[in-house]
Design a protein around this motif. Structure first.
Motif, short mmCIF file in Angstrom:
data_model
loop_
_atom_site.label_atom_id
_atom_site.label_comp_id
_atom_site.label_asym_id
_atom_site.label_seq_id
_atom_site.Cartn_x
_atom_site.Cartn_y
_atom_site.Cartn_z
N ILE A 44 -36.02 10.69 45.57
CA ILE A 44 -35.43 11.73 46.63
C ILE A 44 -34.85 12.84 45.83
O ILE A 44 -34.00 12.61 45.14
CB ILE A 44 -34.37 10.85 47.44
N PRO A 45 -35.61 13.93 46.13
CA PRO A 45 -34.99 14.92 45.36
C PRO A 45 -33.60 15.59 45.79
O PRO A 45 -33.27 15.29 46.86
CB PRO A 45 -36.18 16.25 45.52
N PRO A 46 -32.99 16.19 44.73
CA PRO A 46 -31.58 16.62 45.04
C PRO A 46 -31.86 17.66 46.38
O PRO A 46 -32.68 18.70 46.27
CB PRO A 46 -31.31 17.75 43.89
N GLY A 47 -30.75 17.48 47.36
CA GLY A 47 -30.86 18.38 48.49
C GLY A 47 -31.89 17.82 49.52
O GLY A 47 -32.31 18.64 50.36
N GLY A 48 -32.80 16.85 48.95
CA GLY A 48 -33.89 16.52 49.72
C GLY A 48 -33.91 15.50 50.61
O GLY A 48 -32.90 14.43 50.64
N ARG A 49 -34.92 15.17 51.45
CA ARG A 49 -35.05 13.80 52.32
C ARG A 49 -36.40 13.38 52.28
O ARG A 49 -37.49 14.06 51.87
CB ARG A 49 -35.01 14.39 53.90
N VAL A 50 -36.64 12.09 52.40
CA VAL A 50 -37.66 11.08 52.30
C VAL A 50 -37.69 10.39 53.62
O VAL A 50 -36.83 9.63 53.59
CB VAL A 50 -37.87 10.33 51.22
N ALA A 51 -38.89 10.67 54.56
CA ALA A 51 -39.10 9.88 55.75
C ALA A 51 -39.91 8.72 55.51
O ALA A 51 -40.91 8.83 54.86
CB ALA A 51 -39.42 10.75 56.73
N PHE A 52 -39.38 7.50 55.73
CA PHE A 52 -40.05 6.08 55.88
C PHE A 52 -40.54 6.15 57.23
O PHE A 52 -39.59 5.68 58.24
CB PHE A 52 -39.05 5.04 55.35
N ARG A 53 -41.82 6.33 57.63
CA ARG A 53 -42.21 6.19 58.94
C ARG A 53 -43.54 5.70 58.96
O ARG A 53 -44.57 5.55 57.91
CB ARG A 53 -42.29 7.30 59.38
N PRO A 54 -43.99 5.07 60.05
CA PRO A 54 -45.45 4.65 60.06
C PRO A 54 -46.66 5.63 59.64
O PRO A 54 -46.38 7.04 59.70
CB PRO A 54 -45.72 4.32 61.72
N GLY A 55 -47.38 5.25 58.92
CA GLY A 55 -48.77 6.26 58.11
C GLY A 55 -48.01 6.82 56.94
O GLY A 55 -48.80 7.69 56.27
N GLY A 56 -46.92 6.52 56.52
CA GLY A 56 -46.35 7.11 55.34
C GLY A 56 -45.56 5.98 54.29
O GLY A 56 -45.98 4.82 54.34
#
Length: 139
Positions: free
Chosen positions: A88-100
């Motif tokens: 997870i990059p600084p100031g970033g977001r990572v979405a855990f969602r269907p298809g990813g």
């Protein structure tokens, strides 16, 4: 105690650096022994953070995965690939969602029920642990 204080303060910036937004666990028929959990992680810190895995009492293990698509011989092949970590990059977001990205809850110890809440401990590099509670939903 004076000697421990500076070391303790080094770890304070990590507290609150990663924030989890609400997510959910997929409800599947009781005969299915694996399911997926989804949420979004935000890194509010100034350095990248690595999610290394997770653990929960309802499954034998939790692993990180990402869905992928390949084109072979004119056909699209869908699948999942396990990941050693998710950065997870600084100031970033990572979405855990269907298809990813998603958390695979493997070897469920019992069938999950709609509306039940599952506690998952997210494990980050450096020993940071973030506990989240996600509802089980049919989506």
């Amino acid at each position: 105690m004076r000697r421990l204080l500076p070391i303790f303060l080094l770890f304070l910036p990590a507290w609150g650096q990663v924030v989890a937004e609400p997510g959910w666990v997929r409800l599947l028929p009781p005969v299915v022994r694996d399911t997926a959990a989804y949420l979004t992680l935000e890194n509010r810190g100034r350095t990248a953070v690595r999610l290394l895995g997770a653990e929960t009492e309802v499954a034998e293990r939790v692993s990180l995965h990402r869905d992928h698509r390949e084109h072979r011989g004119g056909h699209t092949v869908l699948g999942m690939r396990p990941l050693p970590y998710v950065e997870i990059p600084p100031g970033g977001r990572v979405a855990f969602r269907p298809g990813g990205y998603h958390l695979m809850l493997e070897g469920l110890k019992r069938p999950l029920k709609a509306g039940e809440r599952v506690e998952i401990a997210l494990l980050f590099q450096g020993g940071l642990k973030l506990k989240v509670t996600l509802p089980v939903e049919m989506r």
